[in-house]
Each structure stands twice: as structure tokens, then as C-alpha cells.
Design a protein around this motif. Structure first.
Motif, PDB file in Angstrom:
ATOM      1  N   GLY A   1       8.858   8.763 -32.273  1.00  0.00           N
ATOM      2  CA  GLY A   1       9.943   7.834 -32.676  1.00  0.00           C
ATOM      3  C   GLY A   1       9.991   6.858 -31.114  1.00  0.00           C
ATOM      4  N   THR A   2       9.389   7.406 -30.013  1.00  0.00           N
ATOM      5  CA  THR A   2       8.818   6.787 -28.766  1.00  0.00           C
ATOM      6  C   THR A   2       7.682   5.794 -28.003  1.00  0.00           C
ATOM      7  OG1 THR A   2      11.409   7.529 -28.712  1.00  0.00           O
ATOM      8  CG2 THR A   2      10.311   6.355 -26.919  1.00  0.00           C
ATOM      9  N   ASP A   3       7.514   4.487 -28.390  1.00  0.00           N
ATOM     10  CA  ASP A   3       6.090   4.307 -27.271  1.00  0.00           C
ATOM     11  C   ASP A   3       6.639   5.098 -25.505  1.00  0.00           C
ATOM     12  OD1 ASP A   3       4.828   3.912 -29.155  1.00  0.00           O
ATOM     13  OD2 ASP A   3       4.974   1.882 -28.840  1.00  0.00           O
ATOM     14  N   TYR A   4       5.169   5.144 -25.056  1.00  0.00           N
ATOM     15  CA  TYR A   4       5.666   5.374 -23.852  1.00  0.00           C
ATOM     16  C   TYR A   4       4.786   4.633 -22.504  1.00  0.00           C
ATOM     17  CZ  TYR A   4       2.741   8.935 -24.259  1.00  0.00           C
ATOM     18  OH  TYR A   4       1.117   9.675 -25.345  1.00  0.00           O
ATOM     19  N   ILE A   5       5.173   4.714 -21.100  1.00  0.00           N
ATOM     20  CA  ILE A   5       3.254   3.855 -20.772  1.00  0.00           C
ATOM     21  C   ILE A   5       4.164   4.990 -18.901  1.00  0.00           C
ATOM     22  CG2 ILE A   5       3.097   1.898 -19.203  1.00  0.00           C
ATOM     23  CD1 ILE A   5       4.030   0.437 -21.941  1.00  0.00           C
ATOM     24  N   VAL A   6       3.567   4.852 -18.349  1.00  0.00           N
ATOM     25  CA  VAL A   6       2.732   5.707 -17.258  1.00  0.00           C
ATOM     26  C   VAL A   6       2.372   4.633 -15.948  1.00  0.00           C
ATOM     27  CG1 VAL A   6       2.425   7.541 -15.655  1.00  0.00           C
ATOM     28  CG2 VAL A   6       2.339   8.002 -18.042  1.00  0.00           C
ATOM     29  N   GLY A   7       3.034   4.282 -15.271  1.00  0.00           N
ATOM     30  CA  GLY A   7       2.789   3.694 -14.758  1.00  0.00           C
ATOM     31  C   GLY A   7       1.552   4.093 -13.338  1.00  0.00           C
ATOM     32  N   TRP A   8       1.481   3.507 -11.920  1.00  0.00           N
ATOM     33  CA  TRP A   8       0.909   3.444 -11.017  1.00  0.00           C
ATOM     34  C   TRP A   8       1.260   4.942 -10.165  1.00  0.00           C
ATOM     35  CZ3 TRP A   8      -3.373   1.419 -10.552  1.00  0.00           C
ATOM     36  CH2 TRP A   8      -4.314   0.038 -10.688  1.00  0.00           C
ATOM     37  N   THR A   9       2.667   5.351 -10.671  1.00  0.00           N
ATOM     38  CA  THR A   9       3.363   6.449  -9.698  1.00  0.00           C
ATOM     39  C   THR A   9       3.745   7.459 -10.731  1.00  0.00           C
ATOM     40  OG1 THR A   9       4.878   5.610  -9.303  1.00  0.00           O
ATOM     41  CG2 THR A   9       4.029   5.237  -7.189  1.00  0.00           C
ATOM     42  N   ALA A  10       3.900   8.611  -9.997  1.00  0.00           N
ATOM     43  CA  ALA A  10       5.229   9.292 -11.624  1.00  0.00           C
ATOM     44  C   ALA A  10       6.413   8.383 -12.076  1.00  0.00           C
ATOM     45  CB  ALA A  10       5.127  10.413 -11.001  1.00  0.00           C
ATOM     46  N   TRP A  11       5.917   7.754 -12.672  1.00  0.00           N
ATOM     47  CA  TRP A  11       6.538   6.326 -13.668  1.00  0.00           C
ATOM     48  C   TRP A  11       6.431   6.643 -15.256  1.00  0.00           C
ATOM     49  CZ3 TRP A  11      10.227   2.454 -10.715  1.00  0.00           C
ATOM     50  CH2 TRP A  11      10.637   2.279 -11.517  1.00  0.00           C
ATOM     51  N   MET A  12       7.933   6.905 -15.589  1.00  0.00           N
ATOM     52  CA  MET A  12       7.416   6.672 -17.223  1.00  0.00           C
ATOM     53  C   MET A  12       8.007   5.500 -17.613  1.00  0.00           C
ATOM     54  SD  MET A  12       7.384  10.053 -19.847  1.00  0.00           S
ATOM     55  CE  MET A  12       6.408  10.252 -19.374  1.00  0.00           C
TER      56      MET A  12
ATOM     57  N   ASP B   1       0.900  -1.352   0.048  1.00  0.00           N
ATOM     58  CA  ASP B   1      -0.196  -0.024  -0.096  1.00  0.00           C
ATOM     59  C   ASP B   1       0.805   1.341   0.146  1.00  0.00           C
ATOM     60  OD1 ASP B   1      -2.471  -1.367   0.234  1.00  0.00           O
ATOM     61  OD2 ASP B   1      -2.412  -1.413   2.362  1.00  0.00           O
ATOM     62  N   GLY B   2       0.388   1.605  -1.160  1.00  0.00           N
ATOM     63  CA  GLY B   2       0.899   3.253  -0.944  1.00  0.00           C
ATOM     64  C   GLY B   2       3.039   3.389  -1.488  1.00  0.00           C
ATOM     65  N   THR B   3       2.600   2.703  -2.192  1.00  0.00           N
ATOM     66  CA  THR B   3       3.974   2.208  -3.334  1.00  0.00           C
ATOM     67  C   THR B   3       3.634   1.906  -3.998  1.00  0.00           C
ATOM     68  OG1 THR B   3       4.922  -0.339  -2.512  1.00  0.00           O
ATOM     69  CG2 THR B   3       5.090   1.808  -0.949  1.00  0.00           C
ATOM     70  N   GLY B   4       4.947   2.254  -5.167  1.00  0.00           N
ATOM     71  CA  GLY B   4       5.112   1.383  -6.608  1.00  0.00           C
ATOM     72  C   GLY B   4       5.797   0.086  -6.448  1.00  0.00           C
TER      73      GLY B   4
ATOM     74  N   ASN C   1      20.745   7.923 -12.601  1.00  0.00           N
ATOM     75  CA  ASN C   1      21.806   9.239 -12.522  1.00  0.00           C
ATOM     76  C   ASN C   1      21.284   9.087 -10.656  1.00  0.00           C
ATOM     77  OD1 ASN C   1      18.664   9.466 -12.412  1.00  0.00           O
ATOM     78  ND2 ASN C   1      18.999  12.094 -13.229  1.00  0.00           N
ATOM     79  N   ARG C   2      20.660   8.476 -10.143  1.00  0.00           N
ATOM     80  CA  ARG C   2      20.934   8.608  -8.973  1.00  0.00           C
ATOM     81  C   ARG C   2      20.222   7.841  -8.137  1.00  0.00           C
ATOM     82  NH1 ARG C   2      18.739  13.715 -10.115  1.00  0.00           N
ATOM     83  NH2 ARG C   2      16.506  13.535  -8.909  1.00  0.00           N
ATOM     84  N   GLN C   3      20.193   7.727  -7.467  1.00  0.00           N
ATOM     85  CA  GLN C   3      19.208   6.236  -6.212  1.00  0.00           C
ATOM     86  C   GLN C   3      17.793   6.252  -6.199  1.00  0.00           C
ATOM     87  OE1 GLN C   3      20.916   4.168  -4.437  1.00  0.00           O
ATOM     88  NE2 GLN C   3      22.561   4.414  -5.769  1.00  0.00           N
ATOM     89  N   PHE C   4      17.649   5.485  -6.364  1.00  0.00           N
ATOM     90  CA  PHE C   4      15.467   5.400  -7.109  1.00  0.00           C
ATOM     91  C   PHE C   4      14.862   5.113  -5.674  1.00  0.00           C
ATOM     92  CE2 PHE C   4      15.588   5.710 -11.233  1.00  0.00           C
ATOM     93  CZ  PHE C   4      14.806   5.773 -11.953  1.00  0.00           C
ATOM     94  N   PRO C   5      13.942   5.148  -5.154  1.00  0.00           N
ATOM     95  CA  PRO C   5      13.539   4.897  -3.707  1.00  0.00           C
ATOM     96  C   PRO C   5      13.653   2.895  -3.646  1.00  0.00           C
ATOM     97  CG  PRO C   5      11.579   6.029  -5.052  1.00  0.00           C
ATOM     98  CD  PRO C   5      12.982   5.524  -6.355  1.00  0.00           C
ATOM     99  N   ASP C   6      13.809   3.002  -2.271  1.00  0.00           N
ATOM    100  CA  ASP C   6      13.950   1.308  -1.823  1.00  0.00           C
ATOM    101  C   ASP C   6      13.171   0.524  -2.974  1.00  0.00           C
ATOM    102  OD1 ASP C   6      16.568   1.654  -0.803  1.00  0.00           O
ATOM    103  OD2 ASP C   6      16.045   1.938   1.749  1.00  0.00           O
ATOM    104  N   GLY C   7      13.329  -0.641  -3.085  1.00  0.00           N
ATOM    105  CA  GLY C   7      12.728  -1.456  -3.440  1.00  0.00           C
ATOM    106  C   GLY C   7      11.907  -1.019  -5.033  1.00  0.00           C
ATOM    107  N   GLU C   8      12.620  -0.568  -5.937  1.00  0.00           N
ATOM    108  CA  GLU C   8      11.562  -0.357  -6.845  1.00  0.00           C
ATOM    109  C   GLU C   8      12.379  -0.718  -8.357  1.00  0.00           C
ATOM    110  OE1 GLU C   8       8.750   4.196  -5.961  1.00  0.00           O
ATOM    111  OE2 GLU C   8      10.639   4.529  -7.532  1.00  0.00           O
ATOM    112  N   LEU C   9      13.978  -0.807  -7.330  1.00  0.00           N
ATOM    113  CA  LEU C   9      14.297  -1.305  -8.988  1.00  0.00           C
ATOM    114  C   LEU C   9      14.947  -2.281  -7.944  1.00  0.00           C
ATOM    115  CD1 LEU C   9      16.330   1.599 -10.663  1.00  0.00           C
ATOM    116  CD2 LEU C   9      14.057   0.733 -11.216  1.00  0.00           C
ATOM    117  N   SER C  10      15.057  -3.938  -9.621  1.00  0.00           N
ATOM    118  CA  SER C  10      15.817  -4.828  -8.642  1.00  0.00           C
ATOM    119  C   SER C  10      17.764  -5.033  -9.166  1.00  0.00           C
ATOM    120  CB  SER C  10      15.642  -5.651  -9.469  1.00  0.00           C
ATOM    121  OG  SER C  10      15.552  -5.397 -11.273  1.00  0.00           O
TER     122      SER C  10
END
Length: 284
Positions: free
Chosen positions: A191-202, A32-35, A140-149
């Protein structure tokens, strides 16, 4: 959000030959409350997947996750052995591989520089990530914990996208989903496809690449028609997959756009909606 509407039942006697499963929000429950999601699969979902596989259906994981972020889920489900590797569609269709061991069958790349520059011009403080296979991500900078593997390796954005890539993640913790939806529509990102996720994530990807295009390659290799595919998902990145499959099913917590695009809506991930749908064809 309106209550889930089950929608039409499958045609009598129809049984999927291939089951395409999203991971986060479909197999794994959201925190809850996270991506991010809980890295555990409920017994009901685990058993439903195994019943389908044991009955002869091909189970294909299809996610926006990187390849390295998907193998653990395949392991949790017990889907594959080296004698019988499983097909996996990763990075929203840009990478198709078999596992175990990981063998990339197809990867589509693109020049991400113009799109990344356009987004950063409006969100200059956004986080940017490009997959570094087998390790994690260059960021380029650290992502919030748990968002990237995997490991996060600091790098300059220009260097990260200097060569063609299969996918770029852009994340702005200070923005909203609506901000990013409006941004994508405003920029066009030609020239690019994009998808927006549950948060401000593209997610930025090559044009024409989606979970559907990746699954079509798998189905073609297996000699299976799209009409014989069951697909289950919950996000904007599942829209093409749900439309392509013979039966596309949205999870109960999906936004209205996804629910409307599906042939039917099952229960939420918290109520084991994926297991409920699969049990139509392979009951316990």
C-alpha cells in the motif's frame, strides 16, 4: 563503478519540448561523504538551462525535495517570474506546483501509519520527518545539519502521521544504504511506495506516485507527449522518470541500476554532465 558510457545519441533532428531536471547530484554537486549538496549552480549548468528555456523548452524541476526546498533553486536559475511561473514536481511526485508565487496544483496523500510502524519496528531509533509546508518539517528528533530545509518542529511520530500525508522521510544515521534496501524488500510495505536514497534514507509515498507521475500531469497540462521529454537524474528516485521520458539520461556518478535504466549516460555532476547533455540541442 564502471566508467560512464555515453550511450546512443538522440535521434537526428530531435529536440526536447520539456526538460525534467533532478536537483541534487544533477544540478547541484554533492558534498563528499554526506547526503547534502552545495547550494550553488555552476555557470555551465546555469547557461545551458537558460539557453534551453530561451529556445522555448519548458524547464521542470523534479526532486525528492519538499516544495519549500525547491523554490530557491528555481530562483538561482532565474527560471520564472510571476507573469511566467515555472512548473515544479516536488516530494518525488506527490506535490506538483507552480512558482512564483507557490500555487499547489496537485497533491496526493496516503495513510502512512502502517508503513512507518513496520519500519520503526526494525529501526526503533530512526529519525522521522513529515513536511510542514511553508515552515519546514515536523520531526521526532533533529536530523543532521543540512539534510532538511526549513525549521524542524519536534513532534511525536503518532501525531505526525495521524492524518494522511504526502511523504514521510525515515533516516537512520547508524544504518547503511544496503540495510535500508534489504529492509524495504523484506517488508514489502504493501500500500506504500518507497525509495532508498544515497544514505540510509527512505522516502515513503503513495502507491503509484513518482517523479514520472508528477511530470505526466505537467506534460498533459502543457500538451506535450512523453516522447518529447528529456529527463536527467542520478538517483533511485529517478528510475521511473528516466523510463517515462522520451530520452532518459543518467548522470555519470549514478549507481549501475540507474545507469542501466537510462537511454544514455552523461558526465558526472562534477563535470557538468547536465549541461553537456543539454548542449546537444542548444549549443553555446
Amino acid at each position: 563503478m564502471s566508467a560512464p558510457v555515453p550511450g546512443p545519441a538522440p535521434v537526428a533532428g530531435w529536440t526536447p519540448r520539456l526538460v525534467a531536471l533532478d536537483i541534487d547530484g544533477t544540478l547541484l554537486r554533492w558534498i563528499d561523504g554526506t547526503g547534502t549538496s552545495h547550494e550553488e549552480i555552476t555557470p555551465a549548468v546555469h547557461d545551458a538551462v537558460r539557453r534551453a528555456q530561451e529556445a522555448g523548452a519548458h524547464i521542470v524541476l523534479a526532486s525528492g525535495r519538499s516544495p519549500d526546498g525547491m523554490t530557491g533553486v528555481a530562483d538561482m536559475l532565474g527560471l520564472a517570474t510571476e507573469e511566467h511561473p515555472v512548473w515544479v514536481v516536488a516530494s518525488n511526485g506527490a506535490v506538483v506546483f507552480r512558482y512564483p508565487p507557490m500555487q499547489v496544483v496537485h497533491e496526493q496523500t496516503f495513510d502512512a501509519r502502517p508503513a512507518v510502524a513496520a519500519v520503526l519496528a526494525e529501526h526503533p531509533n530512526a529519525l522521522v520527518a513529515v513536511e510542514e509546508r511553508g515552515v519546514g518539517y515536523r520531526v521526532n528528533r533533529q536530523f543532521p545539519d543540512g539534510e532538511l530545509s526549513g525549521e524542524m518542529i519536534l513532534a511525536e511520530v503518532d501525531r505526525m502521521v495521524a492524518e494522511p500525508v504526502s511523504r514521510v522521510i525515515i533516516r537512520d544515521p547508524d544504518a547503511t544504504v544496503d540495510d535500508f534496501v534489504a529492509l524495504a524488500g523484506r517488508l514489502g510495505l504493501h500500500g506504500t511506495d518507497y525509495i532508498v536514497g544515497w544514505t540510509a534514507w527512505m522516502d515513503l509515498a503513495p502507491v503509484g506516485v513518482s517523479k514520472a507521475s508528477g511530470l505526466a500531469q505537467v506534460a498533459d497540462d502543457l500538451g506535450i507527449d512523453a516522447a518529447d521529454v528529456l529527463a536527467i537524474g542520478d538517483g533511485r528516485n529517478d528510475l521511473e522518470m528516466l523510463a517515462w521520458a522520451g530520452r532518459g539520461v543518467a548522470m555519470g556518478q549514478a549507481i549501475e541500476q540507474v545507469r542501466s535504466a537510462a537511454d544514455a549516460v552523461t558526465a558526472t555532476v562534477d563535470d557538468d554532465g547536465a549541461a553537456l547533455e543539454m548542449s546537444r540541442y542548444w549549443p553555446a
